[in-house]
Scaffold this active site. Structure first.
Site, PDB file in Angstrom:
ATOM      1  N   LYS A 190      -0.736  14.425   2.103  1.00 23.69           N
ATOM      2  CA  LYS A 190      -2.132  14.595   1.675  1.00 23.69           C
ATOM      3  C   LYS A 190      -2.423  16.051   1.312  1.00 23.69           C
ATOM      4  O   LYS A 190      -3.442  16.362   0.704  1.00 23.69           O
ATOM      5  CB  LYS A 190      -3.081  14.163   2.795  1.00 23.69           C
ATOM      6  CG  LYS A 190      -2.881  12.735   3.310  1.00 23.69           C
ATOM      7  CD  LYS A 190      -3.506  11.705   2.430  1.00 23.69           C
ATOM      8  CE  LYS A 190      -3.517  10.335   3.102  1.00 23.69           C
ATOM      9  NZ  LYS A 190      -4.065   9.286   2.228  1.00 23.69           N
ATOM     10  N   HIS A 238       0.803  -1.229   0.000  1.00 24.55           N
ATOM     11  CA  HIS A 238       0.000   0.000   0.000  1.00 24.55           C
ATOM     12  C   HIS A 238       0.832   1.275   0.000  1.00 24.55           C
ATOM     13  O   HIS A 238       0.259   2.371   0.007  1.00 24.55           O
ATOM     14  CB  HIS A 238      -0.921   0.022   1.222  1.00 24.55           C
ATOM     15  CG  HIS A 238      -2.088  -0.898   1.125  1.00 24.55           C
ATOM     16  ND1 HIS A 238      -3.239  -0.592   0.432  1.00 24.55           N
ATOM     17  CD2 HIS A 238      -2.291  -2.138   1.613  1.00 24.55           C
ATOM     18  CE1 HIS A 238      -4.103  -1.588   0.512  1.00 24.55           C
ATOM     19  NE2 HIS A 238      -3.545  -2.551   1.226  1.00 24.55           N
ATOM     20  N   THR A 250      -9.136   5.526  -1.806  1.00 25.94           N
ATOM     21  CA  THR A 250     -10.495   5.028  -2.026  1.00 25.94           C
ATOM     22  C   THR A 250     -11.519   6.129  -1.781  1.00 25.94           C
ATOM     23  O   THR A 250     -12.631   6.056  -2.292  1.00 25.94           O
ATOM     24  CB  THR A 250     -10.808   3.823  -1.121  1.00 25.94           C
ATOM     25  OG1 THR A 250     -10.546   4.169   0.240  1.00 25.94           O
ATOM     26  CG2 THR A 250      -9.987   2.611  -1.518  1.00 25.94           C
ATOM     27  N   LYS A 264      -9.457  13.458   4.795  1.00 25.39           N
ATOM     28  CA  LYS A 264      -8.368  12.482   4.775  1.00 25.39           C
ATOM     29  C   LYS A 264      -7.615  12.544   6.101  1.00 25.39           C
ATOM     30  O   LYS A 264      -7.714  13.528   6.840  1.00 25.39           O
ATOM     31  CB  LYS A 264      -7.374  12.790   3.645  1.00 25.39           C
ATOM     32  CG  LYS A 264      -7.940  12.606   2.256  1.00 25.39           C
ATOM     33  CD  LYS A 264      -6.904  12.908   1.195  1.00 25.39           C
ATOM     34  CE  LYS A 264      -7.500  12.730  -0.185  1.00 25.39           C
ATOM     35  NZ  LYS A 264      -7.841  11.335  -0.472  1.00 25.39           N
ATOM     36  N   ARG A 265      -6.842  11.499   6.353  1.00 24.78           N
ATOM     37  CA  ARG A 265      -5.891  11.535   7.450  1.00 24.78           C
ATOM     38  C   ARG A 265      -5.023  12.781   7.307  1.00 24.78           C
ATOM     39  O   ARG A 265      -4.604  13.133   6.203  1.00 24.78           O
ATOM     40  CB  ARG A 265      -5.035  10.263   7.378  1.00 24.78           C
ATOM     41  CG  ARG A 265      -3.940  10.137   8.374  1.00 24.78           C
ATOM     42  CD  ARG A 265      -3.437   8.691   8.373  1.00 24.78           C
ATOM     43  NE  ARG A 265      -3.101   8.204   7.042  1.00 24.78           N
ATOM     44  CZ  ARG A 265      -1.863   8.213   6.540  1.00 24.78           C
ATOM     45  NH1 ARG A 265      -0.861   8.714   7.254  1.00 24.78           N
ATOM     46  NH2 ARG A 265      -1.626   7.734   5.341  1.00 24.78           N
ATOM     47  N   LYS A 292     -15.214   6.957  -3.651  1.00 27.67           N
ATOM     48  CA  LYS A 292     -16.503   7.143  -2.966  1.00 27.67           C
ATOM     49  C   LYS A 292     -17.129   8.480  -3.352  1.00 27.67           C
ATOM     50  O   LYS A 292     -18.341   8.567  -3.591  1.00 27.67           O
ATOM     51  CB  LYS A 292     -16.291   7.083  -1.454  1.00 27.67           C
ATOM     52  CG  LYS A 292     -15.816   5.738  -0.951  1.00 27.67           C
ATOM     53  CD  LYS A 292     -15.205   5.843   0.436  1.00 27.67           C
ATOM     54  CE  LYS A 292     -14.424   4.589   0.783  1.00 27.67           C
ATOM     55  NZ  LYS A 292     -13.534   4.762   1.935  1.00 27.67           N
TER      56      LYS A 292
END
Length: 814
Positions: A548, A351, A650, A542-543, A654
């Protein structure tokens, strides 16, 4: 629901309360409905116990440190055809089913995308009729419950089990011992076993089973979670001598293994606890897998033909060594036999390629806590390096790079290397990520073992992220193309022609508006901020992590704020910017970024000059429940990671599935989403992976962007000056320094101008309602290939060698 089911529900209420149904509390009704579902589940389990597995069928075991299944009640009621009748029964006694269902707690078994992916794949395996078990940890508190105090993140225990878990079945009959420490005895040649591990300490792992229900399927799979048993762990003599704290020392040490997901690793004790947690989980799981296999009396050489163990990320990599130990020391196989069976039984999903995220463990941990496993790792590495030497006899650099043990500095075991060496197949999670695996980080493995690394792009469960999260949109889609796409996702593409129908576009907008009203209520409740549901809902969920790039989104907000202050009469599209996500407890910069989000929000939301044209909200304690409110309401999906850093994502899937347009870098699955929905329906910006690499190679200088772009300079100067933190002017100086003198490792300033240009396109196109709605519908229609059903079919074909075609639905039996 039959009359007998209605009577069972009322009987369950009476049994729980000892009182008439009208006197029951909403939570008791919740447990009663869960009990009714469990009656149906029990019938399926009983049927499954009588079923026999077809000859040669392979069973999948999915090992993951994280699972985020979300709430199960509504999904389960619908699956068994109980929803409407339960709703009517509750209404007869003055209760609203939807309000009661809101009391169900999200199981705190994961953190973010990794855990949610695991849950989606389990959902799809059950829905496609594939026999599978998930294996994980039964965390008492999970990650943490996020509270915000004066803009700062505060971590509280997420005590999700305080009211019990109505879905789990404790399995006191399924207990496995897990050892630590001690010594290894060599009994010499000809003795069985040759090596015997005598642990200094043993902890019992107790199973707790949760159902995994397939959609409109008779298949019922199991998520088996392990909890350490502290039963009887009391030093009675110490207690009676007055040492009431010390008497429980061992009990507390045992229970600490499952208290939290990812114990803080800032201290040696925290790092050791995480290591022990990983081994505890995999040891219990592998012992259980072998127990189930042997129960049928089949010879061990059939093991790889009948099982495959999929390890989700590197956390479960020790399972490879544990299987070797059990095959050799408990079942007396020789080295070659055990290694052959092990390598053919495992598969590994990678990942991340970020060096800091590729897990390694010091050899000292193995020597102290897992001495037998240390011997086996040396043996595996010796076999592996001899194989390399045969293939490339004169390449010493290759051996150094590929060794399972990093010999530089503190000697450490490279868990990703162990996972690749010990697996039949390895997969990346998007096309670009798999390509990078093969060209960069794991290029040596790809060259030496052609075909071993394959791509399986991540997927999401349409049942969870449309059927449960966005029922109004599902009804609208059903009105045009039916609902076969819930089991055959490729059929969702039939929605695309309806994007040209003005009536359908109007209905689609109505659904989106209702979802936005719902999110506006959540923002008012959690943030005390009024927002206009007619505004552009711009979502970054998001985290909290520098790659990010919440900072890039925040600089855009500051730039918009500054523009509107300088030009108060300027026309613009009203925008509501929504942030959500958790920062790791020890990640100082992430927590400072989160504080900056709150300070910017406070200033923006209170400025009368902006007059509601710009709002910023941070929704605390983001999880599956809140995601199911935020995602259907989003107009714009922020997928803005630095190119090359996001393996897949992901959340991007969504949001697009629910009709949000993406603004994103060409990173991870963004690239494939853009291809699927059409480049004209995606707002791409920023450096590509190749351009980012060239920027760094040429000596990237963020000061050049600071001095060359007035908007960047103005935004950073506002932050650095204390404009958003007047009581502590230097509070955010570390943020500005990281983006300038700190080298801006995530290229925020390099991508800023391109990002602003794309956001200007967003504003212009959002203002043109009909074309925007058409693009939103085409995003939904274009997401067929991102279903987790599709991903599971790819796993079955490329990795598990399991035939999904024509299998009769059946039920897992323990």
């Amino acid at each position: 629901m039959k009359k007998s089911d209605s009577l069972s529900l009322i009987r369950n209420v009476r049994s729980l309360t000892g009182r008439p149904p009208e006197a029951a509390s909403p939570r008791q009704w919740l447990r009663a409905m869960a009990g009714l579902v469990r009656e149906h589940i029990g019938a399926h389990w009983a049927d499954g116990a009588r079923a026999r597995r077809a000859a040669g069928e392979r069973r999948v075991y999915y090992l993951s440190m994280e699972f985020l299944p979300g709430r199960l009640l509504v999904q389960a009621l619908r699956n068994f055809g109980l929803y409407e009748s339960c709703r009517r029964t509750l209404a007869e006694y003055g209760f609203d089913l939807a309000a009661v269902a809101e009391l169900e707690v999200d199981p705190a078994l994961g953190n973010g995308g990794l855990g949610r992916l695991a849950a989606c794949l389990l959902d799809s395996m059950a829905s496609l009729g594939l026999p599978a078990y998930g294996y994980g940890m039964r965390y008492d508190c999970g990650l943490f419950e996020q509270e915000i105090a004066d803009g700062w993140q505060v971590e509280r225990p997420d005590t999700w089990l305080r009211h019990g878990n109505p879905w789990e079945v404790p399995r006191a009959d399924l207990v496995h011992p897990v050892g630590f420490g001690g010594r290894v005895v060599d009994h010499g040649p000809g003795r069985l076993p040759r090596h015997e591990w005598l642990p200094q300490d043993e902890i019992l792992a107790v199973a707790h089973d949760m159902p995994v229900l397939g959609y409109q399927s008779e298949r019922l799979n199991i998520l088996r979670l392990w909890s350490p048993s502290s039963f009887g762990e009391l030093d009675l003599r110490s207690f009676n001598d007055g040492d009431h704290v010390g008497a429980f020392a061992r009990r507390n040490a045992i229970e600490s293994l499952s208290q939290v997901l990812y114990p803080g690793d800032a201290s040696p004790a925290g790092r050791e606890l995480r290591f022990k947690q990983e081994y505890f989980f995999v040891s219990a799981s592998v012992q259980d897998i072998l127990r189930r296999f042997q129960r049928g009396g089949r010879p061990l050489d059939r093991l790889p033909d009948e099982i495959v163990i999929q390890i989700n990320d590197t956390h479960p990599s020790l399972a490879i060594v544990e299987l070797m130990r059990l095959l050799m020391d408990r079942h007396h196989l020789d080295w070659e036999q055990a290694w052959n069976l092990t390598r053919r039984s495992f598969a590994y999903t990678n990942h991340t390629l970020m060096p800091e995220a590729l897990e390694t463990w010091p050899l000292g941990y193995f020597e102290t806590l897992l001495p037998r496993h240390m011997q086996l790792i040396y043996g595996i590495n010796d076999w592996f390096l001899r194989d390399l030497a045969r293939r490339r006899p004169s390449d010493g650099g290759l051996i150094r790079r590929m060794s399972l043990i990093d010999e530089e500095g503190e000697r450490r075991v490279r868990m990703a290397h162990l996972a690749i060496a010990g697996s039949r197949k390895v997969n990346g999670v998007s096309k670009i990520h798999t390509d990078l695996m093969q060209r960069t980080t794991f290029a040596d493995f790809a060259a030496l073992y052609p075909g071993k690394i394959v791509n399986i792009t991540n997927g999401i469960s349409f049942r969870r992220w449309l059927l449960d999260a966005n029922p109004d949109l599902v009804e609208l889609i059903r009105s045009r193309i039916g609902d076969a796409w819930l089991k055959q996702p490729d059929r969702l593409a039939a929605l695309a022609p309806h994007a040209d129908d003005p009536a359908f576009r109007a209905a689609f907008r109505d659904v989106k508006h209702r979802n936005k009203l719902r999110l506006a209520e959540l923002i008012a409740q959690d943030c005390s901020i009024p927002v206009d549901a007619r505004s552009l809902f711009d979502v970054h969920i998001k985290r909290i992590h520098e790659y990010k790039r919440q900072l890039l989104k925040l600089l855009h907000v500051v730039a918009l704020y500054d523009r509107l202050r300088q030009h108060p009469d300027a026309q613009c599209v009203a925008r509501t910017v929504v942030f959500a996500g958790k920062a790791a407890p020890n990640y100082v910069m992430a927590k400072l970024i989160l504080k900056l989000i709150h300070q910017v929000a406070q200033r923006v939301n209170s400025d009368p000059v902006l007059a509601g044209r710009l709002r910023v909200a941070f929704i605390p304690d983001y999880g599956v429940r809140k995601a199911q409110i935020i995602i259907p309401a989003a107009d714009l999906s922020e997928q803005i990671s630095t190119a090359g850093r996001e393996a897949s994502g992901t959340g991007n899937m969504k949001l697009a599935l629910n009709g949000a347009l993406t603004i994103g870098t060409l990173d991870g699955a963004n690239i494939e989403i853009r291809e699927a929905v059409g480049a004209e329906n995606f707002f791409a910006f920023g450096a590509t992976i190749e351009e980012a690499a060239k920027l760094r190679a040429d000596g990237y200088d963020p000061w050049r962007y600071y001095h060359g772009d007035p908007e960047i300079r103005a935004a950073l100067d506002l932050i650095a000056s204390g404009h958003f933190s007047p009581s502590a002017p230097d509070l955010f100086r570390p943020v500005v320094d990281a983006l300038t003198s700190g080298g801006d490792p995530y290229l925020v300033l390099a991508d800023f101008a391109s990002y602003l240009r794309s956001q200007e396109r967003v504003e212009a196109e959002y203002a043109d309602v009909e074309p925007w709605t058409r693009r939103a519908i085409l995003n939904t229609a274009g997401m067929a290939s991102f279903s987790s059903d599709h991903a599971v079919r790819r796993y079955a074909e490329l990795v598990w060698n399991t035939d999904l075609g024509g299998r009769a639905n059946e039920v897992a039996a323990d």
